[in-house]
Design a protein around this motif. Structure first.
Motif, short mmCIF file in Angstrom:
data_model
loop_
_atom_site.label_atom_id
_atom_site.label_comp_id
_atom_site.label_asym_id
_atom_site.label_seq_id
_atom_site.Cartn_x
_atom_site.Cartn_y
_atom_site.Cartn_z
N ASN A 51 105.02 90.50 -56.80
CA ASN A 51 104.91 91.22 -58.08
C ASN A 51 103.45 91.44 -58.49
O ASN A 51 103.17 92.30 -59.32
N GLN A 52 102.52 90.70 -57.90
CA GLN A 52 101.11 90.95 -58.22
C GLN A 52 100.64 92.28 -57.64
O GLN A 52 99.58 92.77 -58.00
N VAL A 53 101.43 92.84 -56.73
CA VAL A 53 101.14 94.18 -56.22
C VAL A 53 102.31 95.12 -56.55
O VAL A 53 102.52 96.13 -55.89
N GLY A 54 103.09 94.74 -57.57
CA GLY A 54 104.09 95.67 -58.13
C GLY A 54 105.43 95.71 -57.43
O GLY A 54 106.21 96.63 -57.67
N VAL A 55 105.73 94.73 -56.58
CA VAL A 55 106.98 94.75 -55.82
C VAL A 55 107.93 93.67 -56.31
O VAL A 55 107.57 92.49 -56.39
N ASN A 56 109.15 94.06 -56.67
CA ASN A 56 110.14 93.14 -57.22
C ASN A 56 110.96 92.49 -56.10
O ASN A 56 112.13 92.81 -55.91
N LEU A 57 110.34 91.58 -55.38
CA LEU A 57 111.02 90.81 -54.33
C LEU A 57 110.46 89.40 -54.31
O LEU A 57 109.26 89.20 -54.55
N ARG A 58 111.35 88.43 -53.99
CA ARG A 58 110.92 87.02 -53.98
C ARG A 58 110.20 86.70 -52.67
O ARG A 58 110.74 86.09 -51.75
N ILE A 59 108.94 87.11 -52.63
CA ILE A 59 108.11 86.96 -51.43
C ILE A 59 106.69 86.62 -51.86
O ILE A 59 106.18 87.21 -52.81
N PHE A 60 106.06 85.68 -51.17
CA PHE A 60 104.61 85.55 -51.32
C PHE A 60 103.95 85.19 -50.00
O PHE A 60 104.60 84.71 -49.07
#
Ligand SMILES: [Zn+2]
Length: 183
Positions: A51-60
């Protein structure tokens, strides 16, 4: 070639969103994961959540030891991570690419056990402690719409109140992308 993605700054609604589970087979990830990793390194981060790059997925992505002497790049991507247990406590100064120029001491668990899927779809259970555990807890919080300043003492929060308010006030969705064009 991977692309460096624009960073979302506090005040952007996606940083306050509980993110959706991801499917490791999603073809979108083929291009997104290299972009996420490249953006983490370009912004001098040791972790970066989707989400820090605008993507709504549970990933880091993380690479806790990168940047230290003699350490080479060793990025890891965690998909749909879960923290299974926490023990002990540690307090250290944290910052965040999405909260520029803000630093504060944050209490975290000393040791965690966590589980995640790799981009290949393999389920991994592992433990981490010390700084690595901090990085995972910090990034994991992003997936639930939590930022590190939510976890600091009320006195520290009071000191940062003006800075945080200004940041959020300037930030309307999409208007506050930091593209870092000045670099
Ligand atoms: Zn962060």
């Amino acid at each position: 070639m991977p692309t460096t993605l624009p960073i979302r700054i506090l005040g952007d609604a996606i940083l306050r969103t509980k993110l959706q589970p991801a499917d490791p087979q999603d073809p979108f990830l083929k291009s997104f994961l290299p972009d996420l990793i490249q953006t983490m390194y370009e912004r001098d981060g040791v972790g970066l959540a989707a989400n820090q790059v605008g993507v709504n997925l549970r990933i880091f992505a993380i690479d806790p030891w990168w940047g230290r002497e003699d350490e080479e790049q060793n990025p890891r991507v965690l998909i749909n991570p879960e923290i299974l247990s926490m023990e002990g406590e540690q307090i250290g100064e944290e910052g965040c690419i999405s909260l520029p120029e803000i630093y504060a001491n944050v209490p975290r668990a000393l040791k965690i056990t966590y589980r995640y899927l790799t981009p290949e779809g393999e389920s991994i259970t592992a433990t981490a402690e010390g700084f690595e555990a901090v990085v995972i807890q910090h990034e994991y919080d992003h997936l639930d719409g939590i930022v590190f300043t939510d976890r600091i003492s009320s006195l520290a929060k009071l000191k940062l109140k003006r800075k945080l308010k200004d940041m959020e006030a300037q930030a309307q969705d999409g208007v506050n992308l930091r593209i870092y064009e000045e670099e």
